[in-house]
Design an enzyme around this catalytic site. Sequence first.
Site, short mmCIF file in Angstrom:
data_model
loop_
_atom_site.label_atom_id
_atom_site.label_comp_id
_atom_site.label_asym_id
_atom_site.label_seq_id
_atom_site.Cartn_x
_atom_site.Cartn_y
_atom_site.Cartn_z
N LYS A 43 1.43 4.07 -2.83
CA LYS A 43 0.95 5.55 -2.53
C LYS A 43 2.21 6.41 -2.98
O LYS A 43 1.96 7.43 -3.68
CB LYS A 43 0.46 5.88 -1.31
CG LYS A 43 -0.99 5.07 -1.01
CD LYS A 43 -2.12 5.69 -2.16
CE LYS A 43 -3.34 5.17 -1.87
NZ LYS A 43 -4.56 5.77 -2.70
N TYR A 69 0.73 -1.27 0.05
CA TYR A 69 0.19 0.00 0.05
C TYR A 69 0.63 1.21 0.07
O TYR A 69 0.46 2.15 -0.81
CB TYR A 69 -0.93 0.06 1.16
CG TYR A 69 -1.74 1.12 1.65
CD1 TYR A 69 -2.83 1.35 0.58
CD2 TYR A 69 -1.55 2.12 2.18
CE1 TYR A 69 -3.85 2.61 0.45
CE2 TYR A 69 -2.16 3.57 2.43
CZ TYR A 69 -3.15 3.63 1.57
OH TYR A 69 -4.00 4.95 1.55
#
Length: 268
Positions: A161, A157
């Site tokens: 990002k 994750y």
Amino acid sequence: MEANGFCVENCRAVITGASSGLGAEFARQLAPQAELLVLVARRAEALEMVKKELSGLKAKVLCFVSDLAKDEGRDAVAAFLVENGIKPTLLINNAGMGDYGSFVSSSAEKTRSQIELNITALTMLTHALLPLMERPAGIVNVSSLASTLPMPDLAVYAASKAYVTSFSEALAIELAPENISVCCTCPGPTPTNFSKTAKREDGSDTNRDGQGLLRIPPAQVVRESLAALRHGQACVFPGVGVSIAGRVFRLMPRRLMRMILRRRARNA
Ligand SMILES: NC(=O)c1ccc[n+]([C@@H]2O[C@H](COP(=O)([O-])OP(=O)(O)OC[C@H]3O[C@@H](n4cnc5c(N)ncnc54)[C@H](OP(=O)(O)O)[C@@H]3O)[C@@H](O)[C@H]2O)c1
């Protein structure tokens, strides 16, 4: 050249992940000012509930059910806009998901979905929609404070990002001469359905100590993100605490950062 900023008054916006959390809040704040909102997500009923909530406000609201983690779903969004003669002026790439727990024990399927949604969908939807967008235009890419950190037990994750932030800042430079403002927003912990989706059935978690200090409501995240877009800011960290944390993390030597994160992971 920095972009001049984009004013959302009378915009025609496509919002991904608009069935809950930050996406639904973008829809709420844009509806009194926009001409048209196209709300995209997988859950038809949840989208319809957001649409119902916005009835009577200025914007015409259309719902489009699509799984953006798949090529067909992404292609269908562009096809829907073309078929209906919609020339968007604002794209909000908000749909995203996380996965709490170690990489080695993660499910291959969830890991792939995360990359497909957080990276591929955001990139390819932007690629497909740019030729359709009427200028002046705006793009908001929803990244995360996590983009500044290599996060154990949230590794894919955080890395996805980091991609979103880097990609967005490069696009902000490329697209400014075309009169398209690109703003990357990097929220800290925000109360939405995010944690529920990120948690695994076995209860695996990431160390979330201290997050309470940074938490702000979705309405504030969206308000500050739209203000940054209006002012032509390429990157924003909504909330005072998150803004300070973002600056500190971006300046911190990577070795020191790894040391702190190692200790934090040990204490989890
Ligand atoms: N909440 C936080 O703490 C936080 C912090 C920093 C950044 N963010 C980012 O903020 C963005 C919004 O998340 P949120 O916090 O609002 O979480 P959320 O409430 O779980 O919302 C996620 C949205 O994405 C949609 N979505 C998920 N998978 C999808 C798919 N395959 N195709 C299409 N839509 C899909 C969901 O709708 P359906 O389930 O109906 O498809 C939902 O509307 C994400 O990019 C997230 O990474 C969140």
